[in-house]
Design a protein around this motif. Structure first.
Motif, PDB file in Angstrom:
ATOM      1  N   MET A 213     -15.566   0.734   1.598  1.00  0.00           N
ATOM      2  CA  MET A 213     -14.924   1.538   2.628  1.00  0.00           C
ATOM      3  C   MET A 213     -13.410   1.500   2.479  1.00  0.00           C
ATOM      4  O   MET A 213     -12.738   2.543   2.560  1.00  0.00           O
ATOM      5  CB  MET A 213     -15.315   1.025   4.022  1.00  0.00           C
ATOM      6  N   VAL A 214     -12.853   0.308   2.242  1.00  0.00           N
ATOM      7  CA  VAL A 214     -11.405   0.168   2.087  1.00  0.00           C
ATOM      8  C   VAL A 214     -10.919   0.969   0.882  1.00  0.00           C
ATOM      9  O   VAL A 214      -9.886   1.655   0.946  1.00  0.00           O
ATOM     10  CB  VAL A 214     -11.013  -1.319   1.949  1.00  0.00           C
ATOM     11  N   MET A 215     -11.663   0.916  -0.202  1.00  0.00           N
ATOM     12  CA  MET A 215     -11.272   1.666  -1.390  1.00  0.00           C
ATOM     13  C   MET A 215     -11.246   3.163  -1.098  1.00  0.00           C
ATOM     14  O   MET A 215     -10.321   3.879  -1.501  1.00  0.00           O
ATOM     15  CB  MET A 215     -12.236   1.376  -2.544  1.00  0.00           C
ATOM     16  N   GLY A 216     -12.239   3.637  -0.384  1.00  0.00           N
ATOM     17  CA  GLY A 216     -12.271   5.045  -0.021  1.00  0.00           C
ATOM     18  C   GLY A 216     -11.103   5.433   0.862  1.00  0.00           C
ATOM     19  O   GLY A 216     -10.515   6.516   0.705  1.00  0.00           O
ATOM     20  N   LEU A 217     -10.723   4.543   1.777  1.00  0.00           N
ATOM     21  CA  LEU A 217      -9.578   4.804   2.641  1.00  0.00           C
ATOM     22  C   LEU A 217      -8.284   4.833   1.841  1.00  0.00           C
ATOM     23  O   LEU A 217      -7.410   5.679   2.066  1.00  0.00           O
ATOM     24  CB  LEU A 217      -9.496   3.736   3.743  1.00  0.00           C
ATOM     25  N   ASN A 218      -8.151   3.910   0.886  1.00  0.00           N
ATOM     26  CA  ASN A 218      -6.957   3.893   0.035  1.00  0.00           C
ATOM     27  C   ASN A 218      -6.822   5.197  -0.737  1.00  0.00           C
ATOM     28  O   ASN A 218      -5.725   5.767  -0.846  1.00  0.00           O
ATOM     29  CB  ASN A 218      -7.008   2.721  -0.931  1.00  0.00           C
ATOM     30  N   GLU A 219      -7.927   5.675  -1.279  1.00  0.00           N
ATOM     31  CA  GLU A 219      -7.899   6.933  -2.020  1.00  0.00           C
ATOM     32  C   GLU A 219      -7.505   8.093  -1.114  1.00  0.00           C
ATOM     33  O   GLU A 219      -6.724   8.976  -1.508  1.00  0.00           O
ATOM     34  CB  GLU A 219      -9.271   7.190  -2.655  1.00  0.00           C
ATOM     35  N   MET A 220      -8.026   8.084   0.105  1.00  0.00           N
ATOM     36  CA  MET A 220      -7.697   9.137   1.057  1.00  0.00           C
ATOM     37  C   MET A 220      -6.219   9.101   1.421  1.00  0.00           C
ATOM     38  O   MET A 220      -5.547  10.136   1.485  1.00  0.00           O
ATOM     39  CB  MET A 220      -8.555   8.979   2.317  1.00  0.00           C
ATOM     40  N   TYR A 221      -5.683   7.885   1.631  1.00  0.00           N
ATOM     41  CA  TYR A 221      -4.273   7.742   1.978  1.00  0.00           C
ATOM     42  C   TYR A 221      -3.376   8.195   0.830  1.00  0.00           C
ATOM     43  O   TYR A 221      -2.384   8.902   1.033  1.00  0.00           O
ATOM     44  CB  TYR A 221      -3.963   6.283   2.349  1.00  0.00           C
ATOM     45  N   LEU A 222      -3.721   7.786  -0.401  1.00  0.00           N
ATOM     46  CA  LEU A 222      -2.915   8.187  -1.557  1.00  0.00           C
ATOM     47  C   LEU A 222      -2.934   9.701  -1.739  1.00  0.00           C
ATOM     48  O   LEU A 222      -1.917  10.305  -2.102  1.00  0.00           O
ATOM     49  CB  LEU A 222      -3.432   7.495  -2.820  1.00  0.00           C
ATOM     50  N   ASP A 223      -4.082  10.317  -1.495  1.00  0.00           N
ATOM     51  CA  ASP A 223      -4.172  11.764  -1.585  1.00  0.00           C
ATOM     52  C   ASP A 223      -3.265  12.424  -0.559  1.00  0.00           C
ATOM     53  O   ASP A 223      -2.604  13.429  -0.846  1.00  0.00           O
ATOM     54  CB  ASP A 223      -5.622  12.209  -1.370  1.00  0.00           C
ATOM     55  N   GLN A 224      -3.209  11.834   0.643  1.00  0.00           N
ATOM     56  CA  GLN A 224      -2.341  12.392   1.681  1.00  0.00           C
ATOM     57  C   GLN A 224      -0.865  12.220   1.316  1.00  0.00           C
ATOM     58  O   GLN A 224      -0.052  13.099   1.598  1.00  0.00           O
ATOM     59  CB  GLN A 224      -2.643  11.715   3.026  1.00  0.00           C
ATOM     60  N   TYR A 225      -0.521  11.092   0.694  1.00  0.00           N
ATOM     61  CA  TYR A 225       0.845  10.921   0.199  1.00  0.00           C
ATOM     62  C   TYR A 225       1.185  12.016  -0.812  1.00  0.00           C
ATOM     63  O   TYR A 225       2.272  12.624  -0.766  1.00  0.00           O
ATOM     64  CB  TYR A 225       1.020   9.548  -0.454  1.00  0.00           C
ATOM     65  N   LYS A 226       0.253  12.283  -1.702  1.00  0.00           N
ATOM     66  CA  LYS A 226       0.485  13.295  -2.731  1.00  0.00           C
ATOM     67  C   LYS A 226       0.629  14.675  -2.110  1.00  0.00           C
ATOM     68  O   LYS A 226       1.504  15.461  -2.491  1.00  0.00           O
ATOM     69  CB  LYS A 226      -0.681  13.275  -3.732  1.00  0.00           C
ATOM     70  N   ARG A 227      -0.218  14.989  -1.143  1.00  0.00           N
ATOM     71  CA  ARG A 227      -0.194  16.320  -0.532  1.00  0.00           C
ATOM     72  C   ARG A 227       1.075  16.563   0.273  1.00  0.00           C
ATOM     73  O   ARG A 227       1.602  17.673   0.293  1.00  0.00           O
ATOM     74  CB  ARG A 227      -1.410  16.503   0.380  1.00  0.00           C
ATOM     75  N   THR A 228       1.554  15.518   0.949  1.00  0.00           N
ATOM     76  CA  THR A 228       2.734  15.706   1.803  1.00  0.00           C
ATOM     77  C   THR A 228       4.039  15.543   1.042  1.00  0.00           C
ATOM     78  O   THR A 228       5.089  16.000   1.507  1.00  0.00           O
ATOM     79  CB  THR A 228       2.722  14.706   2.968  1.00  0.00           C
ATOM     80  N   GLY A 229       4.002  14.862  -0.096  1.00  0.00           N
ATOM     81  CA  GLY A 229       5.214  14.632  -0.870  1.00  0.00           C
ATOM     82  C   GLY A 229       5.931  13.346  -0.518  1.00  0.00           C
ATOM     83  O   GLY A 229       6.999  13.052  -1.082  1.00  0.00           O
ATOM     84  N   ALA A 230       5.385  12.557   0.405  1.00  0.00           N
ATOM     85  CA  ALA A 230       5.976  11.253   0.706  1.00  0.00           C
ATOM     86  C   ALA A 230       5.744  10.312  -0.472  1.00  0.00           C
ATOM     87  O   ALA A 230       4.734  10.401  -1.167  1.00  0.00           O
ATOM     88  CB  ALA A 230       5.363  10.670   1.975  1.00  0.00           C
ATOM     89  N   GLU A 231       6.686   9.405  -0.684  1.00  0.00           N
ATOM     90  CA  GLU A 231       6.602   8.468  -1.816  1.00  0.00           C
ATOM     91  C   GLU A 231       6.207   7.089  -1.314  1.00  0.00           C
ATOM     92  O   GLU A 231       6.848   6.526  -0.425  1.00  0.00           O
ATOM     93  CB  GLU A 231       7.944   8.394  -2.533  1.00  0.00           C
ATOM     94  N   PHE A 232       5.147   6.522  -1.886  1.00  0.00           N
ATOM     95  CA  PHE A 232       4.742   5.159  -1.559  1.00  0.00           C
ATOM     96  C   PHE A 232       5.221   4.232  -2.663  1.00  0.00           C
ATOM     97  O   PHE A 232       4.908   4.451  -3.835  1.00  0.00           O
ATOM     98  CB  PHE A 232       3.223   5.047  -1.410  1.00  0.00           C
ATOM     99  N   ILE A 233       6.005   3.226  -2.292  1.00  0.00           N
ATOM    100  CA  ILE A 233       6.559   2.277  -3.260  1.00  0.00           C
ATOM    101  C   ILE A 233       5.960   0.907  -2.984  1.00  0.00           C
ATOM    102  O   ILE A 233       6.169   0.332  -1.911  1.00  0.00           O
ATOM    103  CB  ILE A 233       8.093   2.197  -3.153  1.00  0.00           C
ATOM    104  N   CYS A 234       5.207   0.384  -3.931  1.00  0.00           N
ATOM    105  CA  CYS A 234       4.612  -0.945  -3.776  1.00  0.00           C
ATOM    106  C   CYS A 234       5.630  -1.977  -4.268  1.00  0.00           C
ATOM    107  O   CYS A 234       5.904  -2.083  -5.467  1.00  0.00           O
ATOM    108  CB  CYS A 234       3.322  -1.047  -4.578  1.00  0.00           C
ATOM    109  N   GLY A 235       6.205  -2.694  -3.316  1.00  0.00           N
ATOM    110  CA  GLY A 235       7.221  -3.672  -3.668  1.00  0.00           C
ATOM    111  C   GLY A 235       7.696  -4.399  -2.429  1.00  0.00           C
ATOM    112  O   GLY A 235       7.280  -4.114  -1.300  1.00  0.00           O
ATOM    113  N   SER A 236       8.575  -5.356  -2.645  1.00  0.00           N
ATOM    114  CA  SER A 236       9.128  -6.166  -1.560  1.00  0.00           C
ATOM    115  C   SER A 236      10.514  -5.651  -1.215  1.00  0.00           C
ATOM    116  O   SER A 236      11.411  -5.646  -2.061  1.00  0.00           O
ATOM    117  CB  SER A 236       9.191  -7.634  -1.994  1.00  0.00           C
ATOM    118  N   GLY A 237      10.672  -5.204   0.031  1.00  0.00           N
ATOM    119  CA  GLY A 237      11.935  -4.608   0.433  1.00  0.00           C
ATOM    120  C   GLY A 237      12.732  -5.487   1.374  1.00  0.00           C
ATOM    121  O   GLY A 237      12.164  -6.241   2.170  1.00  0.00           O
TER     122      GLY A 237
END
Length: 494
Positions: free
Chosen positions: A107-131
């Motif tokens: 389920m979590v994997m499916g949610l991650n894929e859905m979230y990443l797809d939404q990032y791609k569709r909207t144009g928001a950038e997800f940065i995996c890192g320590s800020g």
């Protein structure tokens, strides 16, 4: 927007590095901030979200949704144990926790894929890192390969959330206890799980692990489970746990922990003047949360903290630094995903020049034990403490016909209605699917509809929400502590 050159300091090294300019930079990928990213990016703004690990934050990865996934599995296990009650006969129940975990992970994997797809569709950038902040509205991000980026936002949102708190009990840290994160990753059923804390997380997981087959003991320093709730609620929870064989030690002060969770762990606690030692195989700590505000350079951004370590914000969720906002638990917001989403609405409107605040928000609560506990508005304790008079409507779930068809008649519905009007002040359900029933009452409260609207509605039959008809058709009792001025007003109006 493009890049510029900015001289900044990271650690002890003075670096000259290109700064990437954004309309909005978000530190922490919680639900509210994720929705903010998608919303502003879809409007053409340049948006970046920084998170150390989780796409979408804690809720879809290690908290709300994974836990409810596991809790539902435990509910199915309970039904299997009750199967003969429904005319179904099995050869027994075998719980395979790796399979329970695999269902949750899928389920979590499916949610991650859905979230990443939404990032791609909207144009928001997800940065995996320590800020971390390195200056006003400027953050340095350390990526997994050790490289860094500098991001500057016209506005910045901080949404770093909270984590499980470990109290200063001798030996607790050394025992390496489970938090909800590790508990949801167990690949075996604990022989004896000791749960330290009788709040939402502790009670939900205590019942789930008991239903999977663990012996479970809940220890809490208060005298009741969920001690802030009304007495009928805490009493009903105590009866539920007693019937399911969950042991409780209340009014207990833990003095020492020894051993190692996952092997053998012992707790010495004082109760009623006596010291008792209990031994289990696993220890789960669920005694509260602490904000994630350390080591993210807030002082370099001019962001101040409250005395208990949360971001200091005003009613519009502005921090003490110009252009820096806060969303979710790190801002001291009630610790629910649905409230963080409303935090987003507050910040969004204010960024658009629309004045909106968090003042007077109506917060729904749901505890996902089985049956659930759901409430909105005032409890009886709160009404009495504030001197607010009310009429009390109450109905046992046996009076709800749909509950009888489900063989789920444990619990009750109750509502507080104002003495001098027909408006609903509060609603509590300890019942099967209580959260769904509450939603109908909450809608009426939002619309300031009188309780008679729910009483006289044509609800589909047989449904659980149909129980609102007998609830509001019952004869109410009045609170005993009615302020004299209210009585006088009622007398005049009548």
């Amino acid at each position: 927007m493009g890049t510029s050159t900015n001289r900044t300091r990271a650690g002890n090294a003075s670096l000259e590095q290109a700064v990437e300019d954004y309309d909005l930079v978000i530190l922490g990928g919680g639900t509210g901030s994720t929705v903010a990213a998608w919303t502003f990016a879809s409007q053409g703004q340049r948006v970046a979200v920084i998170d150390r690990k989780y796409i979408g934050g804690s809720c879809p990865n290690i908290a709300c949704l994974p836990s409810k996934n596991v809790l539902h599995g435990a509910r199915v296990a309970s039904y299997i144990r009750r199967s003969e009650e429904f005319g179904l006969f099995t050869d027994g129940l075998r719980v395979e926790m790796p399979a329970v975990r695999a269902r949750k992970r899928a389920m979590v994997m499916g949610l991650n894929e859905m979230y990443l797809d939404q990032y791609k569709r909207t144009g928001a950038e997800f940065i995996c890192g320590s800020g971390r902040f390195v200056g006003p509205k400027t953050l340095e991000v350390t990526l997994s390969d050790g490289s860094t980026r500098l991001l500057r936002g016209s506005n910045v949102i901080v949404s770093t959330g909270t984590r499980a708190a470990l109290s200063a009990i001798p030996g607790l840290t050394e025992a390496r206890p489970l938090t909800h994160v590790e508990a949801l990753e167990l690949d075996h059923v604990p022989a004896h799980l000791i749960v330290l804390g009788a709040g939402y997380v502790g009670l939900e997981l205590a019942q789930a692990m008991r239903r999977f087959g663990s012996r479970v003991t809940v220890i809490d320093h208060n005298d009741r489970l969920l001690h802030r709730e009304d007495d009928d609620v805490t009493g009903a929870l105590a009866d539920l746990f007693g019937d399911e064989g969950i042991e409780t030690a209340l009014n207990a002060s833990v003095k020492k922990v020894s051993g190692r969770s996952g092997e053998s762990v012992m707790l010495d606690f004082e109760q009623d003047g006596r010291t008792t030692t209990i031994e289990g195989t696993h220890l789960l700590v669920a005694t509260g949360r602490q904000p994630n505000t350390e080591d993210i350079g807030l002082e370099l951004a001019g962001v101040q903290l409250t005395s208990d370590g949360y971001l200091k914000v005003n009613e519009r969720l502005q921090t003490t630094a110009t252009g820096v906002w806060a969303i979710g638990e790190v801002a001291g917001t009630p610790q629910f995903t649905h409230v963080s989403v409303d935090d987003f609405r507050v910040v969004r409107d204010n960024l658009m020049g629309i004045h909106r605040t968090t003042t007077g928000r109506q917060i729904p609560y749901t505890l996902f034990t089985d049956p659930e506990l759901a409430r909105i508005g005032l409890t009886e304790k709160e009404a009495q403490a504030q001197g607010i008079a009310y009429r009390l409507f109450k109905l046992p779930m046996e009076g709800v016909l749909r509950a009888r068809t489900l063989s789920e008649t444990r619990g009750f519905l109750k509502a507080l209605v104002a003495i001098d009007s027909d408006f609903i002040l509060g609603f509590t359900a300890f019942a099967v699917e209580a959260g769904e029933i509450m939603a109908s009452v909450q809608t009426a409260m939002i619309a300031t509809l009188p309780y008679t609207t729910l009483r006289d509605a044509i609800w589909a039959h047989p449904t659980l929400v149909e129980g609102l008809i007998p609830l509001f058709s019952s004869t109410p009792s009045s609170s005993t502590d009615i302020p004299a001025q209210v009585l006088e007003a009622v007398s005049v109006n009548s």
